[in-house]
Design a protein around this motif. Sequence first.
Motif, PDB file in Angstrom:
ATOM      1  N   VAL A  12      14.015   2.625   0.932  1.00 22.55           N
ATOM      2  CA  VAL A  12      14.117   2.149  -0.449  1.00 22.55           C
ATOM      3  C   VAL A  12      15.255   2.866  -1.166  1.00 22.55           C
ATOM      4  CG1 VAL A  12      12.951   2.065  -2.677  1.00 22.55           C
ATOM      5  CG2 VAL A  12      11.697   1.471  -0.601  1.00 22.55           C
ATOM      6  N   LEU A  68       9.614   4.561   4.643  1.00 26.06           N
ATOM      7  CA  LEU A  68       9.854   3.518   3.661  1.00 26.06           C
ATOM      8  C   LEU A  68      10.597   4.065   2.450  1.00 26.06           C
ATOM      9  CD1 LEU A  68       9.515   0.647   2.624  1.00 26.06           C
ATOM     10  CD2 LEU A  68       7.229   1.275   1.804  1.00 26.06           C
ATOM     11  N   THR A  69      10.224   5.242   1.999  1.00 21.36           N
ATOM     12  CA  THR A  69      10.905   5.846   0.850  1.00 21.36           C
ATOM     13  C   THR A  69      12.386   6.023   1.133  1.00 21.36           C
ATOM     14  OG1 THR A  69       8.900   6.975   0.106  1.00 21.36           O
ATOM     15  CG2 THR A  69      11.005   7.878  -0.643  1.00 21.36           C
ATOM     16  N   SER A  71      10.464   5.445  -7.933  1.00 18.54           N
ATOM     17  CA  SER A  71      10.205   6.726  -7.268  1.00 18.54           C
ATOM     18  C   SER A  71       8.801   7.232  -7.586  1.00 18.54           C
ATOM     19  CB  SER A  71      11.260   7.761  -7.683  1.00 18.54           C
ATOM     20  OG  SER A  71      11.280   7.951  -9.086  1.00 18.54           O
ATOM     21  N   VAL A  74       4.646  -1.650  -0.232  1.00 21.92           N
ATOM     22  CA  VAL A  74       4.244  -0.253  -0.378  1.00 21.92           C
ATOM     23  C   VAL A  74       2.738  -0.112  -0.200  1.00 21.92           C
ATOM     24  CG1 VAL A  74       4.187   1.736  -1.943  1.00 21.92           C
ATOM     25  CG2 VAL A  74       6.213   0.269  -1.863  1.00 21.92           C
ATOM     26  N   TYR A 123      -0.245   6.246  -9.459  1.00 21.64           N
ATOM     27  CA  TYR A 123      -0.026   5.158  -8.506  1.00 21.64           C
ATOM     28  C   TYR A 123      -0.172   3.764  -9.096  1.00 21.64           C
ATOM     29  CZ  TYR A 123      -0.468   2.418  -4.211  1.00 21.64           C
ATOM     30  OH  TYR A 123      -0.292   1.492  -3.223  1.00 21.64           O
ATOM     31  N   THR A 176       1.798  -0.363   3.458  1.00 25.26           N
ATOM     32  CA  THR A 176       2.183   0.831   4.204  1.00 25.26           C
ATOM     33  C   THR A 176       1.221   1.975   3.925  1.00 25.26           C
ATOM     34  OG1 THR A 176       4.508   0.145   4.061  1.00 25.26           O
ATOM     35  CG2 THR A 176       4.082   2.440   4.664  1.00 25.26           C
ATOM     36  N   LEU A 187       5.174   5.982   4.916  1.00 22.65           N
ATOM     37  CA  LEU A 187       5.660   6.082   3.539  1.00 22.65           C
ATOM     38  C   LEU A 187       6.929   6.912   3.447  1.00 22.65           C
ATOM     39  CD1 LEU A 187       2.265   6.437   1.681  1.00 22.65           C
ATOM     40  CD2 LEU A 187       3.902   4.570   1.405  1.00 22.65           C
ATOM     41  N   ALA A 201       2.055   6.681  -3.972  1.00 24.44           N
ATOM     42  CA  ALA A 201       1.495   6.114  -2.742  1.00 24.44           C
ATOM     43  C   ALA A 201       1.194   7.213  -1.739  1.00 24.44           C
ATOM     44  CB  ALA A 201       2.469   5.102  -2.142  1.00 24.44           C
ATOM     45  N   LEU A 242       6.363   5.290  -5.284  1.00 25.76           N
ATOM     46  CA  LEU A 242       6.406   5.750  -3.903  1.00 25.76           C
ATOM     47  C   LEU A 242       5.764   7.130  -3.756  1.00 25.76           C
ATOM     48  CD1 LEU A 242       9.989   4.495  -3.097  1.00 25.76           C
ATOM     49  CD2 LEU A 242       7.915   3.748  -1.927  1.00 25.76           C
TER      50      LEU A 242
END
Length: 301
Positions: free
Chosen positions: A85, A81-82, A117, A62, A146, A65, A78, A123, A120
């Motif tokens: 995930v 990626l989320t 969550s 994470v 974060y 990214t 992101l 981020a 993410l």
Amino acid sequence: MPSWRTTPTAADINGAGLRADYTAAARRVLRREQAPYLALRLLAAPPLVPYLAAGLAFMNLVDDTAETGTPEQRAEGLRALTARVEEALDSGRSGDPVLRAYAHAVTVRGLPAHWVSDFLAGAATAEADFTGFGTEQDFEAYLDAYAWPGVVVFTGLQYRGGPDPEAAAGWRRFVAAAQRVDFLADLAGDLAAGRLCIPRERLAEHGVTRAELERGQDGPAVRALLADQCGRARAALTAAADVVQLADPGLRAVGRMMTELMAHQLTAVERAGAGALRKDVGYGLLAPLRILARARRTRTA
């Protein structure tokens, strides 16, 4: 150091595919962060190592990214990626062995999904376009959004069911100290990259400009600013000392090493003074080895 092959067995991780996923996660950590990998392998209880390695690999994924490419590329990365995930956590399926291992670790260890969550989301909102802080309140908000979830998606796997409120608060204090030390140690590199991690209100209090810091300028005001920041970091380290006792017994030696390393690095920053504006302050070579050896002796005593 025992062979990695015995480590998934100690954690009761069975099946060739799943063991390969955890091995891939551990290798990712080893490639990116050799020191934390060695600390886990040498100091953590073997049944915790694969889960924590998967957590650290996920945290790094994470982070990478959120810090790679243009702001638009980071945001898009992101978002993608989320989605990946979420699919992995919901179904256990993913094309990425790191996500498969991490989803399994979250399920087996019972880490509440909100930590994932939250990390993410943080981020995307707090890290991807980060350039610095205006106030101390901004710094605290960054920790909550974060940095704190980021450390719990990793360290939270040591606890079955996730950390209780007392342990979670302890890791919040730990990450506050870690960030203060890290921001000071990386001042030169951050300034060169266009980031200033000392709140701008602190510069104003000491009559220091960002341009002076970027030039690596020495002087009474700059030294007073840095001394103030080091003092805040030292106080944060003191406040975080109880994280070792709040950790699972199988991870206490790692926690002890991490806090000692931070204290060592902060001392090096204090000694560097304005030199920290011109060159990042590392751990050195011998001190980490001494701290690792001491932590290992304490673990086996």
